[in-house]
Write a protein that holds these residues in place. Structure first.
Motif, PDB file in Angstrom:
ATOM      1  N   SER A 108      22.067   2.502 -18.679  1.00  0.00           N
ATOM      2  CA  SER A 108      21.536   1.245 -18.183  1.00  0.00           C
ATOM      3  C   SER A 108      22.145   0.859 -16.836  1.00  0.00           C
ATOM      4  CB  SER A 108      21.813   0.130 -19.181  1.00  0.00           C
ATOM      5  OG  SER A 108      21.011   0.314 -20.312  1.00  0.00           O
ATOM      6  N   TYR A 137      17.454   0.515  -9.512  1.00  0.00           N
ATOM      7  CA  TYR A 137      16.638  -0.653  -9.168  1.00  0.00           C
ATOM      8  C   TYR A 137      17.148  -1.257  -7.858  1.00  0.00           C
ATOM      9  CZ  TYR A 137      13.979  -1.551 -13.516  1.00  0.00           C
ATOM     10  OH  TYR A 137      13.095  -1.520 -14.555  1.00  0.00           O
ATOM     11  N   VAL A 151       7.205  -5.013 -19.437  1.00  0.00           N
ATOM     12  CA  VAL A 151       8.623  -4.839 -19.732  1.00  0.00           C
ATOM     13  C   VAL A 151       8.801  -4.381 -21.177  1.00  0.00           C
ATOM     14  CG1 VAL A 151      10.792  -6.085 -20.019  1.00  0.00           C
ATOM     15  CG2 VAL A 151       9.388  -6.500 -18.004  1.00  0.00           C
ATOM     16  N   ARG A 172       8.077  -0.618 -22.114  1.00  0.00           N
ATOM     17  CA  ARG A 172       8.970   0.437 -21.611  1.00  0.00           C
ATOM     18  C   ARG A 172      10.112   0.650 -22.598  1.00  0.00           C
ATOM     19  NH1 ARG A 172       9.111  -2.513 -16.141  1.00  0.00           N
ATOM     20  NH2 ARG A 172       7.139  -1.883 -15.219  1.00  0.00           N
ATOM     21  N   ARG A 208      13.147   0.625 -22.603  1.00  0.00           N
ATOM     22  CA  ARG A 208      14.480   0.191 -22.170  1.00  0.00           C
ATOM     23  C   ARG A 208      14.677  -1.256 -22.571  1.00  0.00           C
ATOM     24  NH1 ARG A 208      17.006   4.517 -19.578  1.00  0.00           N
ATOM     25  NH2 ARG A 208      18.702   3.064 -19.880  1.00  0.00           N
ATOM     26  N   THR A 236      15.281  -5.279 -22.428  1.00  0.00           N
ATOM     27  CA  THR A 236      14.611  -6.264 -21.580  1.00  0.00           C
ATOM     28  C   THR A 236      15.545  -6.780 -20.494  1.00  0.00           C
ATOM     29  OG1 THR A 236      15.231  -7.938 -23.192  1.00  0.00           O
ATOM     30  CG2 THR A 236      12.989  -7.086 -23.317  1.00  0.00           C
ATOM     31  N   GLN A 264      15.931  -4.673 -17.352  1.00  0.00           N
ATOM     32  CA  GLN A 264      14.690  -4.665 -16.564  1.00  0.00           C
ATOM     33  C   GLN A 264      14.486  -5.972 -15.807  1.00  0.00           C
ATOM     34  OE1 GLN A 264      11.064  -2.929 -18.233  1.00  0.00           O
ATOM     35  NE2 GLN A 264      12.280  -2.489 -20.040  1.00  0.00           N
ATOM     36  N   SER A 302      14.605  -6.579 -11.726  1.00  0.00           N
ATOM     37  CA  SER A 302      13.317  -6.886 -11.113  1.00  0.00           C
ATOM     38  C   SER A 302      13.473  -7.566  -9.767  1.00  0.00           C
ATOM     39  CB  SER A 302      12.494  -7.760 -12.053  1.00  0.00           C
ATOM     40  OG  SER A 302      13.061  -9.048 -12.134  1.00  0.00           O
TER      41      SER A 302
END
Lengths: 275, 285
Positions: free
Chosen positions: B25, B32, B119, B122, B124, B126, B129, B133
């Motif tokens: 993660s 990201y 979201v 996917r 992964r 929350t 993500q 974002s």
């Protein structure tokens, strides 16, 4: 009377009324905004009360006058701050849809002026009354007071209306600047933050050092907020108030003149690239 | 009905692979970040202007504080440099938290536009993500300003530094980040019910920052209590500050460890977030 002239004013009025009705729809947002402003006013007053408690009698402003200043700031926030912006207008400029605006048989400066004025008035009408009522009900150091006499109250009303016109005249310049920069965020942020400070929205003008006060007297910003707020509490007397209202009118005339000229200049150069 | 879905296994799962090319993660978050950084650097002028603007926001606030001290001298026995230290800590925490948790701050967009559906599908978590974002690199302007105030406060000589005090200061900043992040998260959770973001949440983020830039002891008692026991700004910024400025009596440890309460504030926020995710109904758009 000239027929086209009455038609033009009627068009401004129609735009104004449409925007007012539109703005009045967002009641939940207004409620949340009011809660925020009420709380904000409370914190600010608490800080000033803490500063005042051990400072002795040598203060440039009585605490009641200061409290009235803060509550007016909060109640009229939507009318006087520069960082409120109409994203629709920015999108018109950056997307090229400005072409539609140019097709309208109406002067674009006056059209936008009426639009912006209505948006602010509708926002402030929804918000100011509850905040003001609450502020009158608070216990002693936080309580809002009435103006000392009728003349000051009247002058406050007049200067507040002029302040609204002046704020719009200044923000029109920001919108026009976007024609050149094409990116609203930067210029609005810088203008908004500096304007807020220079208008006395961070700390009241009388609490600033003398040198800064004399500089600010020469700029338009303090006439949009500081001046009407102090007229309300009687911190500015009647005679000074009348002169100040004159200065406000001169500023409005000058800034509207500059704005119209700049608008005319950028409009001549605007190229709309299809789309 | 549900068993039908449980039976379904994608191809890679049938082959016994846990997940295709799965990365941790933290690494995902940094991917990201690099993406967002590259994207934001495409508009360089806008980037620098915004950073300058972000620098100005707390700068005018600090100028206000400075001018007030110039006129009044002290605020209930606190000097300018002591308040500057307080100001620097809370604004620094706020700036970093606003950078990091911006995705939660503007979360209502996710719900309104139905993006949260994406979201959820996917494979992964929350949180990573939503965190990934959005990331506002321009908030570094804000951070720079508070670093400058911190340097000013330290150079003012209000503090006799020791290792424990430096540690306390760092803990205060980390704890402040957690408290603000927790509030952003709680505010985002409300969007699961209300769809639209609520402006009154600003009372706790902007209002909390505004309030805690002065030592909370200058306010009436009920304010101090609310911001100690309900939202632990007092634990972040006030009680540890008393220790750093040698205003305490007795053992130092409760004061040094109190910022941990701010970090613990994340736990209920996370639990409420999970509750919200379970409650989520798509707006369908």
């Amino acid at each position: 009377m000239n027929r086209s002239l009455t038609n033009r004013w009627y068009a401004y009025y129609a735009v104004f009324r449409l925007r007012m009705v539109n703005g009045m729809q967002y009641r939940a947002a207004a409620l949340a905004g009011m809660a925020t402003q009420f709380f904000w006013g409370l914190i600010t007053i608490m800080v000033f009360v803490a500063f005042y408690t051990h400072s002795g009698a040598n203060v440039p402003m009585q605490i009641e006058q200061l409290v009235a200043y803060i509550w007016l700031q909060q109640a009229l926030l939507a009318l006087v701050v520069l960082w409120i912006r109409d994203n629709e207008l920015f999108q018109l400029i950056t997307s090229g849809n400005i072409a539609y605006e140019l097709c309208r048989p109406i002067d674009i400066y006056g059209f936008w002026f009426a639009k912006l004025l209505a948006a602010r008035l509708s926002a402030v009408l929804l918000r100011c009354i509850p905040v003001t009522i609450l502020s009158f009900l608070l216990p002693s150091p936080y309580r809002m007071t009435l103006p000392p006499n009728g003349i000051n109250a009247l002058l406050f009303g007049v200067s507040l209306l002029l302040a609204a016109l002046l704020v719009i005249a200044i923000s029109m310049l920001i919108y026009i600047s976007v024609f050149i920069t094409l990116s609203p965020t930067g210029s609005v942020l810088v203008f908004g933050v500096l304007g807020e400070f220079l208008a006395g929205m961070i700390i009241p003008l009388p609490l600033m050092p003398e040198w800064l006060q004399s500089v600010l007297m020469l700029l338009p910003f303090r006439w949009t907020a500081d001046f009407p707020f102090r007229l309300y509490s009687g911190h500015i007397g009647v005679q000074e108030g009348l002169i100040g209202i004159g200065i406000q009118i001169v500023w409005i005339a000058a800034l509207v003149g500059i704005g119209k000229y700049c608008m005319w200049r950028v409009m001549r150069k605007t190229v709309v690239q299809g789309g | 009905m549900s068993s039908m879905y449980e039976d379904y296994k994608p191809e890679w799962k049938q082959k016994g692979i846990r997940s295709p090319g799965r990365i941790g993660s933290i690494r995902l978050f940094f991917r990201y970040l690099t993406l967002l950084f590259k994207a934001q650097m495409q508009y360089k002028t806008s980037f620098w202007l915004l950073s300058a603007g972000q620098f100005l926001v707390p700068f005018t606030a600090f100028a206000g504080v400075y001018f007030l001290f110039e006129r009044f001298g002290t605020i209930q026995g606190w000097t300018f440099y002591e308040v500057a230290l307080c100001f620097a800590v809370i604004h620094m925490s706020f700036a970093i938290s606003e950078c990091l948790a911006r995705g939660f701050d503007s979360f209502s967009g996710f719900v309104v536009q139905g993006e949260f559906d994406r979201v959820l599908v996917r494979p992964r978590g929350t949180i990573v993500q939503v965190l990934g974002s959005k990331f506002e690199f321009t908030r570094f302007g804000r951070l720079m300003q508070s670093v400058m105030v911190l340097v000013l406060a330290i150079s003012g000589g209000a503090v006799e530094w020791s290792l424990l005090k430096i540690l306390t200061l760092l803990l205060m900043i980390v704890s402040g980040i957690c408290v603000f992040a927790g509030i952003f998260m709680l505010a985002a959770t409300i969007c699961f019910w209300t769809v639209q973001g609520l402006e009154f949440v600003n009372i706790f983020t902007d209002g909390g920052r505004e309030m805690a830039q002065y030592p909370l002891g200058i306010y009436p008692k009920w304010v101090l209590r609310f911001f100690t026991f309900v939202i632990p700004f007092g634990a972040v910024n006030y009680y540890p500050l008393l220790y750093i400025l040698d205003r305490t009596e007795g053992s130092a440890f409760p004061y040094v460890l109190l910022p941990l309460a701010g970090i613990a504030f994340l736990i209920p926020s996370l639990l409420v977030w999970r509750m919200g995710v379970r409650h989520y109904h798509s707006t369908g758009s």
